[in-house]
Design an enzyme around this catalytic site. Structure first.
Site, PDB file in Angstrom:
ATOM      1  N   HIS A  78       6.891  -4.787  -7.656  1.00 42.75           N
ATOM      2  CA  HIS A  78       8.118  -3.569  -8.474  1.00 42.75           C
ATOM      3  C   HIS A  78       7.498  -3.150  -9.809  1.00 42.75           C
ATOM      4  CE1 HIS A  78       9.677  -4.215  -4.239  1.00 42.75           C
ATOM      5  NE2 HIS A  78       8.981  -2.914  -4.733  1.00 42.75           N
ATOM      6  N   ASP A 107      12.265  -0.012   0.021  1.00 40.81           N
ATOM      7  CA  ASP A 107      13.461  -1.807  -0.519  1.00 40.81           C
ATOM      8  C   ASP A 107      14.329  -0.949  -1.272  1.00 40.81           C
ATOM      9  OD1 ASP A 107      11.436  -1.494  -2.415  1.00 40.81           O
ATOM     10  OD2 ASP A 107      10.079  -2.672  -0.961  1.00 40.81           O
ATOM     11  N   GLU A 133      11.936   8.444   1.541  1.00 43.57           N
ATOM     12  CA  GLU A 133      11.538   7.989   2.557  1.00 43.57           C
ATOM     13  C   GLU A 133      11.827   8.122   3.480  1.00 43.57           C
ATOM     14  OE1 GLU A 133      10.588   3.933   2.530  1.00 43.57           O
ATOM     15  OE2 GLU A 133      10.656   4.405   4.458  1.00 43.57           O
ATOM     16  N   ASP A 187       9.470  13.296   4.889  1.00 44.35           N
ATOM     17  CA  ASP A 187       8.199  12.876   4.437  1.00 44.35           C
ATOM     18  C   ASP A 187       7.543  13.142   3.527  1.00 44.35           C
ATOM     19  OD1 ASP A 187       5.360  13.168   5.206  1.00 44.35           O
ATOM     20  OD2 ASP A 187       4.644  14.928   5.715  1.00 44.35           O
ATOM     21  N   GLY A 188       7.013  12.340   2.885  1.00 45.44           N
ATOM     22  CA  GLY A 188       6.675  12.340   0.989  1.00 45.44           C
ATOM     23  C   GLY A 188       5.968  13.183   1.073  1.00 45.44           C
ATOM     24  N   ASP A 193       4.967   4.761  -3.208  1.00 45.10           N
ATOM     25  CA  ASP A 193       5.211   3.058  -3.388  1.00 45.10           C
ATOM     26  C   ASP A 193       5.201   2.710  -1.724  1.00 45.10           C
ATOM     27  OD1 ASP A 193       6.397   0.450  -2.814  1.00 45.10           O
ATOM     28  OD2 ASP A 193       8.014   1.110  -4.045  1.00 45.10           O
ATOM     29  N   PRO A 240      -1.652   5.603   9.626  1.00 41.00           N
ATOM     30  CA  PRO A 240      -0.158   6.865   9.027  1.00 41.00           C
ATOM     31  C   PRO A 240      -0.360   7.292   7.682  1.00 41.00           C
ATOM     32  CG  PRO A 240       0.569   5.930  10.440  1.00 41.00           C
ATOM     33  CD  PRO A 240      -1.156   5.122   9.962  1.00 41.00           C
TER      34      PRO A 240
END
Lengths: 288, 288, 288, 288
Positions: free
Chosen positions: D64, D88, D108, D140-141, D158, D165
Site C-alpha cells: 500500500h 480493504d 469498489e 464497476d470501475g 488496486d 474478470p
C-alpha cells in the site's frame, strides 16, 4: 493457477496425503485439545482433533462400522457396551443398532467434542445423542476403567493415535484394566496402526494384547481419511470372529435387523480378517 | 527445516498423496512416455511412467500378486498366459510361479520399460526375463490382441490408468477382442480404478465388462503406491473365483508349490472379493 | 492431474516455497554434505547443498553480482580477493571482472562442489576455473582465515545459511579473524538472512558486525531461489558504499569495462542500500 | 508429525509458495467473488479474494505504501485521488496521509469487501472508513472511469491480478479512460506483475502504458504475501518520480508530516525505481 487450501497430514516421516478444503467451518481450543471442522469436496465435513483427521461425513462408516460390528455381531446377546473416546457418536450409533444392547456408556474426556459433533456431524452420530440407552460420562477413560465395577460385553477404544496424551490408553496396564472390566464373554476392539506406514506399532500393540487376551484377531481395511490401510483388533477370551461363516453373520444381521450398513456384511466380516502374508508376519504371536 | 524433494500425485481433483524421495536415479524419454526412477525411504526404488507411480521395490507384490493369482489359481491348469503392458516383469514372474504355465507372452509397447526394469528392478521381476518360458513382444497391445489367433488361459491388462493414450485399452471394443482371445476357460484381469477416488470409473468399467463376460468379479485391496484402495476385476465365462473355499485355494497353492507369496493366501483370495456395501453398489450389475 | 516432482524449501517454520523439477540430474554424498542437481522449468539447473537451494543457472547473477560488485566497485583498486565457500565459481567470476584484481583465492572445504560445478554449471562459473588469476585452496575457511598472513581487499563469505556446520563461520570470533585479514581499505561481504522470514538473524548478525567494523551497510534484494528478499552486508573501516553517486558507479563500471552485468548498475548500487523503514529498524546500530 | 493447514499459491505453472494457517476466520461468497480470511503465524490475518492472497495485517504496508507514496509525493499538491478496487482501505489510508488531499474516491465493485475489511482488518485500513474525506462508491470501475467528468491527481488501480474478470481493467482502452480522467499533472499507479514469475506480463503491460503516457516508470519491491518481487508502475505526462533527490523526498515527507511509514522513505523512493538490468530489459520502451 489459483491458490489452494490444503489439509496435509503425514503418515510417517516420509509419506503423507492431502485433502483440499473448501473452507474451515470452525475451530475451538478446549482444555484438552484443538478441534477444527473443515468442509471438503471429497469427504464433506471433516472433524480434526489436534491437527489429525478424526472423522468425516462421507466415509465415517468405514471406521465406525468396523470398530463395532465384527465384535458385537459375534457376541450372542451383547447388552452392556463401553466406548472410550468416540465423542463424535459414530461408534455409539453403530452399537445401538444391535437390539439386545441395553446401554452404551460413552466415556469422553472432552465435553466439547460431543457438543460440536452434535451440532455439526449429524451424518456421523445420526441422532444417537437423543437415544435414552446412551449414557454419557465426561471423564478420563483411564480413571473410569480403573474404578468401574461394571462388566461390559464390548469395550471399544475409539481414541486418537497412540502418540502424545493418548499413549497412556495403549499401555499394557490400561489393556489389563479393560480386560478386567469385560464380562466373561466380552470383547475389546481398538485400532493398532497402519501396517504399511507404521508396522512397528502394529507389531508392538498386537504383542501387548497377546499377553493379556486368549484370542487376538487383527483385521484391516482402507480408511480414506487416515490415508492408508489401517489395522484394528478384536480381543477376547471366548469369541473368535473368524469362527463364523458368511451365512451365519448374514443371518445375525438379518435377525437383529441391523439397518443402514454401508460397509459391513457377511462377506466383509471375514474379508477384513483375511490378512495378507506381510500383515500376518507383523502380528504373528511369537508365544504360540 | 531443510528442503525436501517430494513426489506428489493427485488421486483426483481434490485429494492426493506424497512420497519423499532421497534422489532421482534416472529419467528417460522414450518414444512413448517419460520413465523415471526415484529412490525413496518408504518404498525403495519407485518406477514412474509419465509422472504416475507404477511400481516399487517394497510394495509391488501387492498389485502383482493380486493381478495374477486370484485368476490363475482358480483355473485348473493354465498353460498360456498373456500380459499386456507389464514391462516391469512383476506380473510375468507371478504367472510363472504356476507350474502348468508353459508360456507367458508379454506384449509391451515400450522396449525401454523392459530395458530399464531389467537393470533397476530386480526386486520386481526377480530374474523373470531370463526365464525361457517368457516370450517378449514389443508391440501395441491393441494391434496384438486384434491379430492374434492364439487362445489364452489368462489375459492380464497391466496398464496405465485409463487416461490419455491408455484409454484405448479400456474400451468395449478392446475388451471384446480380449474375450475372443481367451480360451473357453480363460480369464481376464485388470484394474478398474479406486472406489473412493474415482467411483464413476469403477462403475463404468464394470458395466462395460458385464456386457461381455458372464462372470465379472470386482475385488479390492489397498495399494500403497497408488495412495488408496484400488479395484481390480476377474472376468470369465466359466470360472467364479468366489466359488472356492479358503482350504481349496490353500491346497492349490501347496500342490502348485507357489513360493514367495507376500500377500496372497487362501484367506485373502476370498477376502479381496468381500466387497463392502458401498463398493457393491458401485459394481452392481444393473442388467441382472 | 499427473504427479509432480517438487522441491519444497521452508523459509521458516510456517512459510516456504516450491519449485517444480523436471528431473534430478545427479546426487553425490561428499565427506561434507549432500550435493544434488535438478533441472527445472523456471530456473534451469539448480544446485542444492544439504537440501538447501544454493544456485541456479538462470538467477545466479542476482546473488553473485550483489555479493561482489557493491563492495569491489567502491574500492579504488582492489587487487587481492578472498572468497570463502563459493565453490560454484560464480563469485570468483564476478570478482575477476574487475581488471585490477590480480588474484582471487577461493577457499572451499569441499572439492566435490568445485568438481561438480565445473561440469554442470558453466552458466554460473562461465569458465572462471581456467582463469590463471584464480587460486583454489581446498581447506576449512576457519582454519585458513586464522592462519593466513595475507591481506585482502575483499573477503566475500559465500556460504550456507548460519545453521548447522556453517554457524561457526558467522561467529564474532570468525568475523574478527576476517577483519584482521583485511587490508586497511578492505571490505567484507556476506549474507545475513531474510528480513521477513528471519528478522532476528538479520538483527543479530548486524549487531555482531557493528561491534567489529566502523562501517556496516546492510542491503537487500529479492533472490528467487531463496524464495524471499534477502539481506547482505558490506563491512569496512574505510569505505562506505552509500557515499557514491549513481554516476560515479556508472563511471567505474565503464572505466573498468565490466561486462555481462545482468543486475548491477549505478542505480541498483544505491537502490539495494535503500532500506525500507522496517529493515532500518532491524539493523539499527544501538551503540550509535 | 501432525497435520497442517496450508495456503498454497502458485506464482506460475511451476513455482509457488505456501503459508501455514492457524485457522480460517471466515468465508463469504459475494455476487462477485469468494472472500476468505485466515489467521497465520507469519502474517497475522490474511485476506484472500478468489483464492489469491490480497492483503495481510503484518505486511500490507509494503504494497500500500508503494502503490501510493512514490506517485503522490512527487505531485506538488494532490487534492483529488481515485482508488479503483482497494476495498480493504489500505491505499485510501495512505493517500489521506497527504494533507493536501481533499477527497479520496474509492470505487469498489464489491460492497462486501469493504464490509469485511472494516470488521477484520483494522490493521490495514486504520479507521479510514470513518474519515469524511473518503467517498465510497460501490460500482464497476470500468463504468465509473468511462462516465466520470472529474479529474484526479492520482488514480491508483488496486485490483486483482489481470486474470479472469480483472483482465478488463488492464486493457489499453481502460488505461486510456484513466488517462482522460487525470488532471494535467495527474499520475496513474498500478501493479504489473512479477519480473521473475511472469516477465511477459510485465513487458506487455509496460508497452501498453508506454503507448498512452509520456512517462512510465516501473518500480519493484518484494511483497511477501505475493511470494516474489513485484513490479508496479507510475505513469504520467508531467511528473517523473526519478527526477527527485532523496533529500527532496525526505523534505516533502517532513513538510507534509506523513506519519507511520513502515517502508517508504527518501531512499526507498529512489531505490524502488533502481531497476536491475534484467528488469530494464523487460520494460524497455521499444519506441524510444
Amino acid at each position: 493457477e489459483r491458490g489452494e487450501h490444503l489439509l496435509v497430514e503425514p503418515l510417517n516421516d516420509t509419506i503423507g496425503f492431502y485433502i483440499k478444503a473448501n473452507r474451515q467451518i470452525g475451530e475451538w481450543q478446549t482444555p484438552f485439545q484443538k478441534l477444527a471442522i473443515y468442509d471438503t469436496p471429497q469427504y464433506g465435513k471433516i472433524f480434526r482433533l489436534d491437527d489429525y483427521n478424526m472423522t468425516s461425513e462421507r466415509e465415517e462408516f468405514i471406521y465406525h462400522e468396523n470398530l463395532i460390528h465384527p465384535a458385537l455381531t459375534v457376541h450372542d446377546a451383547p447388552r452392556n457396551v463401553l466406548i472410550i473416546g468416540g465423542g463424535d457418536g459414530g461408534s455409539s450409533e453403530e452399537a445401538l443398532k444391535h437390539p439386545s444392547v441395553e446401554r452404551v456408556t460413552l466415556v469422553e474426556i472432552d465435553a466439547d467434542v460431543i457438543k460440536i459433533a452434535k451440532e455439526h456431524f449429524q451424518a456421523v452420530h445420526n441422532g444417537v445423542f437423543d437415544n435414552p440407552k446412551l449414557r454419557i460420562i465426561i471423564d478420563d477413560g483411564i480413571k473410569f476403567i480403573r474404578e468401574t465395577r461394571e462388566k461390559f460385553d464390548l469395550i471399544a477404544l475409539d481414541l486418537n493415535d497412540p502418540i502424545g496424551p493418548a499413549a497412556a490408553l495403549y499401555t499394557t496396564e490400561f489393556f489389563q484394566h479393560c480386560h478386567q472390566a469385560l464380562s466373561v464373554e466380552g470383547l475389546l476392539t481398538l485400532h493398532i496402526g497402519s501396517p504399511t506406514a507404521h508396522p512397528e506399532r502394529v507389531t508392538e500393540l498386537t504383542q501387548r494384547l497377546n499377553g493379556i487376551f486368549s484370542i487376538v484377531r487383527p483385521y484391516t481395511m482402507y480408511i480414506p481419511l487416515y490415508g492408508a490401510q489401517w489395522a484394528l483388533a478384536v480381543c477376547s477370551d471366548r469369541h473368535d470372529p473368524k469362527a463364523f461363516t458368511t451365512e451365519e453373520i448374514e443371518q445375525r444381521i438379518k435377525t437383529r435387523n441391523i439397518q443402514q450398513l454401508q460397509f459391513y456384511n457377511g462377506e466383509t466380516h471375514l474379508g477384513v480378517f483375511a490378512l495378507p502374508n506381510f500383515v500376518r508376519n507383523l502380528v504373528a504371536d511369537k508365544n504360540k
